[in-house]
Write a protein that holds these residues in place. Structure first.
Motif, PDB file in Angstrom:
ATOM      1  N   VAL A 197       0.844  -1.196   0.000  1.00  0.00           N
ATOM      2  CA  VAL A 197       0.000   0.000   0.000  1.00  0.00           C
ATOM      3  C   VAL A 197       0.882   1.249   0.000  1.00  0.00           C
ATOM      4  CG1 VAL A 197      -1.721   1.277   1.338  1.00  0.00           C
ATOM      5  CG2 VAL A 197      -1.880  -1.199   1.141  1.00  0.00           C
ATOM      6  N   ASP A 198       2.081   1.132   0.500  1.00  0.00           N
ATOM      7  CA  ASP A 198       3.018   2.245   0.631  1.00  0.00           C
ATOM      8  C   ASP A 198       3.747   2.458  -0.702  1.00  0.00           C
ATOM      9  OD1 ASP A 198       5.415   3.727   1.108  1.00  0.00           O
ATOM     10  OD2 ASP A 198       5.348   3.193   3.217  1.00  0.00           O
ATOM     11  N   LYS A 199       3.444   3.557  -1.364  1.00  0.00           N
ATOM     12  CA  LYS A 199       4.048   3.843  -2.672  1.00  0.00           C
ATOM     13  C   LYS A 199       5.569   3.973  -2.597  1.00  0.00           C
ATOM     14  CE  LYS A 199       0.085   4.092  -4.746  1.00  0.00           C
ATOM     15  NZ  LYS A 199      -0.503   2.835  -5.093  1.00  0.00           N
ATOM     16  N   GLY A 200       6.099   4.448  -1.471  1.00  0.00           N
ATOM     17  CA  GLY A 200       7.546   4.526  -1.298  1.00  0.00           C
ATOM     18  C   GLY A 200       8.184   3.153  -1.302  1.00  0.00           C
ATOM     19  N   TYR A 201       7.535   2.177  -0.664  1.00  0.00           N
ATOM     20  CA  TYR A 201       8.020   0.796  -0.701  1.00  0.00           C
ATOM     21  C   TYR A 201       8.046   0.294  -2.143  1.00  0.00           C
ATOM     22  CZ  TYR A 201       7.658  -0.377   4.352  1.00  0.00           C
ATOM     23  OH  TYR A 201       7.811  -0.471   5.700  1.00  0.00           O
ATOM     24  N   LEU A 202       6.974   0.573  -2.859  1.00  0.00           N
ATOM     25  CA  LEU A 202       6.895   0.121  -4.249  1.00  0.00           C
ATOM     26  C   LEU A 202       8.016   0.716  -5.089  1.00  0.00           C
ATOM     27  CD1 LEU A 202       3.059   0.293  -4.913  1.00  0.00           C
ATOM     28  CD2 LEU A 202       4.470  -1.745  -4.619  1.00  0.00           C
ATOM     29  N   ARG A 203       8.254   2.009  -4.943  1.00  0.00           N
ATOM     30  CA  ARG A 203       9.335   2.643  -5.711  1.00  0.00           C
ATOM     31  C   ARG A 203      10.687   2.048  -5.325  1.00  0.00           C
ATOM     32  NH1 ARG A 203       5.749   6.888  -5.531  1.00  0.00           N
ATOM     33  NH2 ARG A 203       6.450   7.709  -3.536  1.00  0.00           N
ATOM     34  N   GLY A 204      10.886   1.778  -4.045  1.00  0.00           N
ATOM     35  CA  GLY A 204      12.125   1.164  -3.597  1.00  0.00           C
ATOM     36  C   GLY A 204      12.313  -0.226  -4.178  1.00  0.00           C
ATOM     37  N   ALA A 205      11.238  -1.025  -4.175  1.00  0.00           N
ATOM     38  CA  ALA A 205      11.311  -2.379  -4.733  1.00  0.00           C
ATOM     39  C   ALA A 205      11.564  -2.335  -6.231  1.00  0.00           C
ATOM     40  CB  ALA A 205      10.020  -3.143  -4.434  1.00  0.00           C
ATOM     41  N   MET A 206      10.876  -1.458  -6.935  1.00  0.00           N
ATOM     42  CA  MET A 206      11.070  -1.356  -8.381  1.00  0.00           C
ATOM     43  C   MET A 206      12.463  -0.832  -8.713  1.00  0.00           C
ATOM     44  SD  MET A 206       8.448  -2.687  -9.677  1.00  0.00           S
ATOM     45  CE  MET A 206       8.627  -2.252 -11.386  1.00  0.00           C
ATOM     46  N   SER A 207      12.950   0.116  -7.940  1.00  0.00           N
ATOM     47  CA  SER A 207      14.296   0.637  -8.149  1.00  0.00           C
ATOM     48  C   SER A 207      15.327  -0.462  -7.932  1.00  0.00           C
ATOM     49  CB  SER A 207      14.557   1.811  -7.208  1.00  0.00           C
ATOM     50  OG  SER A 207      15.890   2.244  -7.327  1.00  0.00           O
ATOM     51  N   HIS A 208      15.131  -1.261  -6.879  1.00  0.00           N
ATOM     52  CA  HIS A 208      16.035  -2.378  -6.622  1.00  0.00           C
ATOM     53  C   HIS A 208      15.989  -3.371  -7.765  1.00  0.00           C
ATOM     54  CE1 HIS A 208      16.969  -6.452  -5.180  1.00  0.00           C
ATOM     55  NE2 HIS A 208      17.994  -5.841  -4.647  1.00  0.00           N
ATOM     56  N   ALA A 209      14.780  -3.678  -8.258  1.00  0.00           N
ATOM     57  CA  ALA A 209      14.633  -4.629  -9.360  1.00  0.00           C
ATOM     58  C   ALA A 209      15.368  -4.131 -10.603  1.00  0.00           C
ATOM     59  CB  ALA A 209      13.160  -4.858  -9.668  1.00  0.00           C
ATOM     60  N   ALA A 210      15.252  -2.843 -10.899  1.00  0.00           N
ATOM     61  CA  ALA A 210      15.925  -2.273 -12.072  1.00  0.00           C
ATOM     62  C   ALA A 210      17.436  -2.303 -11.898  1.00  0.00           C
ATOM     63  CB  ALA A 210      15.447  -0.848 -12.300  1.00  0.00           C
ATOM     64  N   GLN A 211      17.897  -2.043 -10.685  1.00  0.00           N
ATOM     65  CA  GLN A 211      19.323  -2.017 -10.393  1.00  0.00           C
ATOM     66  C   GLN A 211      19.918  -3.423 -10.399  1.00  0.00           C
ATOM     67  OE1 GLN A 211      20.114  -0.348  -6.518  1.00  0.00           O
ATOM     68  NE2 GLN A 211      21.925   0.707  -7.242  1.00  0.00           N
ATOM     69  N   ALA A 212      19.166  -4.405  -9.886  1.00  0.00           N
ATOM     70  CA  ALA A 212      19.671  -5.766  -9.742  1.00  0.00           C
ATOM     71  C   ALA A 212      19.692  -6.518 -11.072  1.00  0.00           C
ATOM     72  CB  ALA A 212      18.829  -6.528  -8.721  1.00  0.00           C
ATOM     73  N   GLY A 213      18.861  -6.106 -12.012  1.00  0.00           N
ATOM     74  CA  GLY A 213      18.809  -6.797 -13.295  1.00  0.00           C
ATOM     75  C   GLY A 213      17.802  -7.936 -13.269  1.00  0.00           C
ATOM     76  N   PRO A 214      17.504  -8.487 -14.446  1.00  0.00           N
ATOM     77  CA  PRO A 214      16.425  -9.475 -14.550  1.00  0.00           C
ATOM     78  C   PRO A 214      16.672 -10.763 -13.773  1.00  0.00           C
ATOM     79  CG  PRO A 214      17.630  -9.286 -16.614  1.00  0.00           C
ATOM     80  CD  PRO A 214      18.126  -8.193 -15.705  1.00  0.00           C
ATOM     81  N   ALA A 215      17.910 -11.189 -13.609  1.00  0.00           N
ATOM     82  CA  ALA A 215      18.170 -12.451 -12.911  1.00  0.00           C
ATOM     83  C   ALA A 215      17.903 -12.332 -11.414  1.00  0.00           C
ATOM     84  CB  ALA A 215      19.610 -12.887 -13.139  1.00  0.00           C
ATOM     85  N   HIS A 216      18.102 -11.150 -10.857  1.00  0.00           N
ATOM     86  CA  HIS A 216      17.966 -10.965  -9.416  1.00  0.00           C
ATOM     87  C   HIS A 216      16.870  -9.976  -9.042  1.00  0.00           C
ATOM     88  CE1 HIS A 216      22.139 -12.338 -10.003  1.00  0.00           C
ATOM     89  NE2 HIS A 216      21.839 -13.083  -8.972  1.00  0.00           N
ATOM     90  N   GLY A 217      16.270  -9.316  -9.999  1.00  0.00           N
ATOM     91  CA  GLY A 217      15.370  -8.216  -9.676  1.00  0.00           C
ATOM     92  C   GLY A 217      13.914  -8.454  -9.991  1.00  0.00           C
TER      93      GLY A 217
END
Length: 93
Positions: free
Chosen positions: A64-84
């Protein structure tokens, strides 16, 4: 968490909302579990924390927390498809 840090050479960072004062429990963690209070972090500070820690794994349960979502998506983009990979169970993105 305590088993994870005890049995493996890892450090855990938890960002959490305050525990309800009426809760019948007291959460305590050892030295290798770092707790960050979400109400003390604005969205920019949360992003800085995420990028500064550079986690190998990120788990977000505060959808529900949009900041959490942005953090998770940012991590996913940074980590790449194998880890993100961010699982999107029933969410419209």
């Amino acid at each position: 968490m305590e088993h994870l840090v005890r049995d493996h050479d890892v450090e855990v960072h938890i960002v959490r909302w305050p525990v309800n004062r009426e809760a019948p429990f007291d959460l305590r963690f050892g030295d290798r579990v770092k707790v960050h209070e979400r109400d003390a972090l604005d969205d920019q500070a949360l992003m800085r924390l995420t990028h500064g820690v550079g986690p190998d794994i990120a788990f977000a349960s505060g959808w529900v927390d949009k900041g959490y979502l942005r953090g998770a998506m940012s991590h996913a983009a940074q980590a790449g498809p194998a880890h993100g990979d961010v699982q999107r169970h029933g969410l419209a993105w």
